[in-house]
Design an enzyme around this catalytic site. Sequence first.
Site, mmCIF file in Angstrom:
data_model
loop_
_atom_site.group_PDB
_atom_site.id
_atom_site.type_symbol
_atom_site.label_atom_id
_atom_site.label_comp_id
_atom_site.label_asym_id
_atom_site.label_seq_id
_atom_site.Cartn_x
_atom_site.Cartn_y
_atom_site.Cartn_z
ATOM 1 N N THR A 139 0.828 -1.212 0.000
ATOM 2 C CA THR A 139 0.000 0.000 0.000
ATOM 3 C C THR A 139 0.860 1.259 0.000
ATOM 4 O O THR A 139 0.648 2.180 -0.794
ATOM 5 C CB THR A 139 -0.916 0.015 1.230
ATOM 6 O OG1 THR A 139 -1.695 -1.172 1.249
ATOM 7 C CG2 THR A 139 -1.826 1.224 1.216
ATOM 8 N N THR A 140 1.847 1.305 0.892
ATOM 9 C CA THR A 140 2.711 2.475 1.009
ATOM 10 C C THR A 140 3.575 2.653 -0.229
ATOM 11 O O THR A 140 4.006 3.765 -0.535
ATOM 12 C CB THR A 140 3.583 2.363 2.274
ATOM 13 O OG1 THR A 140 2.739 2.052 3.391
ATOM 14 C CG2 THR A 140 4.330 3.648 2.572
ATOM 15 N N TYR B 30 -13.333 -4.342 -2.506
ATOM 16 C CA TYR B 30 -14.431 -3.962 -3.391
ATOM 17 C C TYR B 30 -15.381 -5.130 -3.637
ATOM 18 O O TYR B 30 -16.497 -5.140 -3.136
ATOM 19 C CB TYR B 30 -13.946 -3.358 -4.725
ATOM 20 C CG TYR B 30 -15.100 -2.792 -5.527
ATOM 21 C CD1 TYR B 30 -15.769 -1.652 -5.092
ATOM 22 C CD2 TYR B 30 -15.544 -3.417 -6.682
ATOM 23 C CE1 TYR B 30 -16.855 -1.145 -5.798
ATOM 24 C CE2 TYR B 30 -16.619 -2.912 -7.394
ATOM 25 C CZ TYR B 30 -17.280 -1.785 -6.949
ATOM 26 O OH TYR B 30 -18.348 -1.299 -7.646
ATOM 27 N N TYR C 279 -2.614 -10.017 5.047
ATOM 28 C CA TYR C 279 -2.692 -8.594 5.397
ATOM 29 C C TYR C 279 -4.154 -8.258 5.661
ATOM 30 O O TYR C 279 -4.981 -8.300 4.754
ATOM 31 C CB TYR C 279 -2.108 -7.754 4.263
ATOM 32 C CG TYR C 279 -2.078 -6.266 4.496
ATOM 33 C CD1 TYR C 279 -2.201 -5.708 5.776
ATOM 34 C CD2 TYR C 279 -1.900 -5.390 3.429
ATOM 35 C CE1 TYR C 279 -2.162 -4.339 5.970
ATOM 36 C CE2 TYR C 279 -1.859 -4.014 3.611
ATOM 37 C CZ TYR C 279 -1.992 -3.495 4.879
ATOM 38 O OH TYR C 279 -1.959 -2.128 5.068
ATOM 39 N N ARG D 293 -9.365 -0.240 4.715
ATOM 40 C CA ARG D 293 -9.142 -0.054 3.279
ATOM 41 C C ARG D 293 -9.973 -1.017 2.433
ATOM 42 O O ARG D 293 -10.405 -0.674 1.335
ATOM 43 C CB ARG D 293 -7.661 -0.236 2.931
ATOM 44 C CG ARG D 293 -6.808 0.970 3.285
ATOM 45 C CD ARG D 293 -5.389 0.778 2.766
ATOM 46 N NE ARG D 293 -4.563 1.955 3.056
ATOM 47 C CZ ARG D 293 -4.390 2.977 2.235
ATOM 48 N NH1 ARG D 293 -4.995 2.997 1.056
ATOM 49 N NH2 ARG D 293 -3.613 3.991 2.569
ATOM 50 N N LYS E 123 -0.023 -9.541 8.787
ATOM 51 C CA LYS E 123 0.152 -8.126 9.109
ATOM 52 C C LYS E 123 -1.212 -7.633 9.565
ATOM 53 O O LYS E 123 -2.149 -7.536 8.777
ATOM 54 C CB LYS E 123 0.629 -7.340 7.886
ATOM 55 C CG LYS E 123 0.744 -5.837 8.112
ATOM 56 C CD LYS E 123 1.103 -5.107 6.819
ATOM 57 C CE LYS E 123 1.128 -3.597 7.038
ATOM 58 N NZ LYS E 123 1.420 -2.849 5.793
ATOM 59 N N ILE F 257 5.302 -4.196 10.393
ATOM 60 C CA ILE F 257 5.530 -3.777 9.014
ATOM 61 C C ILE F 257 5.100 -2.319 8.977
ATOM 62 O O ILE F 257 3.918 -2.011 9.063
ATOM 63 C CB ILE F 257 4.775 -4.663 8.016
ATOM 64 C CG1 ILE F 257 5.335 -6.096 8.086
ATOM 65 C CG2 ILE F 257 4.904 -4.106 6.599
ATOM 66 C CD1 ILE F 257 4.628 -7.090 7.189
#
Length: 295
Positions: free
Chosen positions: A48-49, A111, A137, A142, A165, A207
């Site tokens: 993501t980052t 989604y 994750y 999100r 994570k 993380i």
Amino acid sequence: MKKTIFTGAGVAIITPMNDDLSVNWEMLGTLIDWQIENGTDCIVISGTTGEASTLTDEEHVETIRYTVERVAGRVPVIAGAGSNHTDYALWLSKQAAQAGADGLLHVTPYYNKTSQAGLIKHFTTLADATDLPVVLYNVPSRTGLNITPQTYYELSKHPNIVATKEASGNLSAIATTRYLCGDNLDIYSGNDDQILPILSLGGKGVISVLSNVAPRQTHDICQWYFEGKVKESEALQIKFMGLINALFSDVNPIPVKEAVNIIGYRAGKCRLPLVDMDDKLKEKLKDQMKAVGVI
């Protein structure tokens, strides 16, 4: 007991961009070296980052390959390979394996989402695709989808699913997951404001977004805890709470790329739809960076 990929602080590293928003490969290499030199225990690339959602397929695979080559075995490299399309995530996983990654990071489908039974099938299919260890994750804010402790328990039976994570923020659920899964599932904090609490539940580290600007300190929060210096670890976690909050005052990775620019590395801008921070938020970010001595 499964093999732990890493203990300590893994950086969810940014993808630096040139002025034309192409990937700045030279700066990515510089940042990787700086991270390792300052104690980072693992490089997590194209998550993501790292703006994986706006990288082309070619860029995504190349960032993994480049990182593996630049790291050259100094620390493990975990490659973001998640998708809400299982077949696409399969393809990314195989590409990451061919590029030499040490592990895979797989986010829950977003989604379209799925049921808990669908999660088990999705992640099992991905874990069967390569011999690489898989880090799940969980980031409901999100994706709109949460992995329950019971689902973790079922997934932890797979030999290649070794860790998660956890960015749900739900410490009670994380404690239940630890209870159910024991040593069959390592837990990493996915929230910088919960490093120490998750370590106290048997977590293996974090993380981290914070590591992009404070790699040594994020490493030390973990390392001091492991060494029994709990008060020192606690003090460092608390000291950095203002900066952690500032790094999430806008949509990640907008603030952290701004912070990396502020400390003197050319992180560049984010690709659309992400836009620059509000000037007032930038000033608050600078103030928090000054307060902890990052600048």
